[in-house]
Design an enzyme around this catalytic site. Structure first.
Site, PDB file in Angstrom:
ATOM      1  N   ASP A 229       0.846  -1.189   0.000  1.00  0.00           N
ATOM      2  CA  ASP A 229       0.000   0.000   0.000  1.00  0.00           C
ATOM      3  C   ASP A 229       0.884   1.241   0.000  1.00  0.00           C
ATOM      4  O   ASP A 229       1.865   1.327   0.763  1.00  0.00           O
ATOM      5  CB  ASP A 229      -0.904  -0.009   1.236  1.00  0.00           C
ATOM      6  CG  ASP A 229      -1.952   1.094   1.188  1.00  0.00           C
ATOM      7  OD1 ASP A 229      -3.002   0.859   0.566  1.00  0.00           O
ATOM      8  OD2 ASP A 229      -1.706   2.165   1.764  1.00  0.00           O
ATOM      9  N   ASN A 237      -2.932  13.204  -2.943  1.00  0.00           N
ATOM     10  CA  ASN A 237      -4.076  13.752  -3.678  1.00  0.00           C
ATOM     11  C   ASN A 237      -4.456  15.139  -3.168  1.00  0.00           C
ATOM     12  O   ASN A 237      -4.762  16.047  -3.950  1.00  0.00           O
ATOM     13  CB  ASN A 237      -5.281  12.815  -3.559  1.00  0.00           C
ATOM     14  CG  ASN A 237      -5.179  11.616  -4.487  1.00  0.00           C
ATOM     15  OD1 ASN A 237      -4.584  11.701  -5.547  1.00  0.00           O
ATOM     16  ND2 ASN A 237      -5.748  10.498  -4.076  1.00  0.00           N
ATOM     17  N   HIS A 242      -5.379  15.080  -7.969  1.00  0.00           N
ATOM     18  CA  HIS A 242      -5.619  13.687  -8.345  1.00  0.00           C
ATOM     19  C   HIS A 242      -4.791  13.249  -9.546  1.00  0.00           C
ATOM     20  O   HIS A 242      -4.471  12.062  -9.671  1.00  0.00           O
ATOM     21  CB  HIS A 242      -7.109  13.478  -8.625  1.00  0.00           C
ATOM     22  CG  HIS A 242      -7.952  13.519  -7.387  1.00  0.00           C
ATOM     23  ND1 HIS A 242      -8.071  12.445  -6.531  1.00  0.00           N
ATOM     24  CD2 HIS A 242      -8.702  14.514  -6.845  1.00  0.00           C
ATOM     25  CE1 HIS A 242      -8.865  12.761  -5.518  1.00  0.00           C
ATOM     26  NE2 HIS A 242      -9.265  14.018  -5.687  1.00  0.00           N
ATOM     27  N   ASP A 246      -2.622   9.863  -9.615  1.00  0.00           N
ATOM     28  CA  ASP A 246      -2.605   8.856 -10.679  1.00  0.00           C
ATOM     29  C   ASP A 246      -1.180   8.582 -11.144  1.00  0.00           C
ATOM     30  O   ASP A 246      -0.801   7.428 -11.395  1.00  0.00           O
ATOM     31  CB  ASP A 246      -3.445   9.322 -11.868  1.00  0.00           C
ATOM     32  CG  ASP A 246      -4.937   9.408 -11.535  1.00  0.00           C
ATOM     33  OD1 ASP A 246      -5.336   8.862 -10.482  1.00  0.00           O
ATOM     34  OD2 ASP A 246      -5.676  10.018 -12.327  1.00  0.00           O
ATOM     35  N   GLU A 272      -4.939   2.535  -3.972  1.00  0.00           N
ATOM     36  CA  GLU A 272      -3.470   2.613  -3.957  1.00  0.00           C
ATOM     37  C   GLU A 272      -2.848   1.314  -3.462  1.00  0.00           C
ATOM     38  O   GLU A 272      -1.678   1.300  -3.059  1.00  0.00           O
ATOM     39  CB  GLU A 272      -3.021   3.786  -3.080  1.00  0.00           C
ATOM     40  CG  GLU A 272      -3.276   3.628  -1.589  1.00  0.00           C
ATOM     41  CD  GLU A 272      -4.666   4.075  -1.153  1.00  0.00           C
ATOM     42  OE1 GLU A 272      -4.824   4.374   0.035  1.00  0.00           O
ATOM     43  OE2 GLU A 272      -5.581   4.130  -2.001  1.00  0.00           O
TER      44      GLU A 272
END
Length: 353
Positions: A229, A237, A242, A246, A272
């Site tokens: 993770d 973010n 965002h 990404d 994630e």
């Protein structure tokens, strides 16, 4: 799960099919124009200026159709090509006779109609084509040949026409086989990979993992499951947007993939979070591999926007005994990941077997 919805996948494949059809039609226009140029020379050599002029007009019509297709004016281009073939084939068949074989060019329309998108008009178009074909046959029985040719010339012309039609049928058939194969590959990719990361999606990872686990159980070999993770992903973010988030997912995906061994499986589990299956790895081996991944990611910041974003990842490792169901192994790997997060993140924690 796959981030590309079924409707989007279907739309993409449909778009590929339409683009392939119009590209094929544009190439046919070029091919047909070259054929008309050949016949222009043939009829000029045979001293038949009227037939040569017909091919000059046809050559211009195909050039116009090619130009219209390039401008996406598809309907007038198709009508122009239909008119050219019907009039040209019909006129030449009547003037030169059925034995010349010019009528064979009408048969090329069968495949063009069959693969077109206008399926609801296909039956009508094919019925019309059949009537034209039969009508030409009947007309040549009633109307005397305007330009009779020597038998050897008629035979050579017929063989040339047959050859050209065979080449066109072969080309269009092969072209569509290739395009169908590409569409199938694209659809298969959409169904098995995560659109953002390029890794296996959750559903396909589970399919592949079950096969690897069954093989490991038969062989009695070790296998380890890992959940990874990205640390503080929400802050990425919130602080950078965002798009940067990404980019971080793509960045970590590439770094993880680059550290895999042959036979290892890597997928995007959700958000994630990533999942790995490591065949042939016991607990120490899996922990060592994950530690190498963790260190590599920690010293490889992500370039996003105007700056570099430091990235770390936490790992939860679960060596899988043969009698542990996959779902339970995922829960235990998730518990180990949770402990890694609680211990400060950017670390590898292994669950007890």
């Amino acid at each position: 799960m796959n981030t590309t919805p079924p409707s989007a996948a279907a739309a993409a494949v449909t778009g590929m099919s339409r683009a392939a059809f119009w590209l094929m039609l544009r190439r046919i226009a070029v091919f047909a124009g070259c054929v008309d140029l050949i016949y222009l020379v043939v009829f000029f050599v045979l001293g038949m200026p009227v037939m040569a002029i017909v091919n000059v007009v046809s050559l211009g019509m195909y050039a116009a159709a090619w130009h219209l297709l390039g401008q996406r004016r598809n309907l007038p281009a198709v009508l122009l090509m239909w008119t050219e073939v019907l009039v040209h084939a019909g006129l030449c068949t009547v003037l030169l006779g059925w034995a010349s074989g010019v009528h064979y060019f009408l048969l090329v329309f069968i495949s063009a109609v069959a693969v077109s998108r206008a399926a609801r008009h296909a039956t009508t178009a094919l019925a019309f084509l059949l009537l034209v074909y039969l009508g030409l046959d009947a007309a040549t029985q009633l109307i005397p040949i305007r330009y009779p040719l020597p038998n050897e010339v008629t035979t050579a012309l017929r063989w040339l026409n047959i050859t050209v039609v065979f080449v066109m049928f072969g080309y269009t058939g092969r072209y569509y086989v290739q395009r169908v194969a590409e569409a199938e590959a694209r659809l298969r990719e959409m169904a098995t990979t995560d659109a953002m990361s390029g890794l296996w999606n959750r559903r396909h990872f589970l399919t592949l993992a079950q096969g690897q686990i069954e093989r490991a159980r038969r062989d009695g070999s070790a296998v380890a499951l890992v959940l990874a993770d990205i640390d503080h992903f929400k802050q990425v973010n919130d602080r950078h947007g965002h798009d940067a988030g990404d980019r971080v997912i793509q960045h970590v995906s590439g770094l993880l993939h680059g550290q895999l061994r042959a036979g290892d499986l890597l997928g995007r589990w959700g958000g994630e979070e990533f999942i790995l299956l490591l065949p042939g790895c016991d607990a120490p081996g899996a922990a060592q591999l994950c530690e190498r991944m963790r260190a590599h990611i920690a010293r490889s910041p992500c370039e996003a926007g105007a700056g570099m974003i430091p990235v770390t990842v936490s790992f939860g490792v679960m060596p899988m005994p043969v009698d542990v169901p996959f779902e339970q192994a995922v829960q235990q790997a998730d518990a180990a990941l949770y402990r890694a997060k609680g211990a400060g993140r950017n670390r590898v924690v292994a669950a007890a077997a």
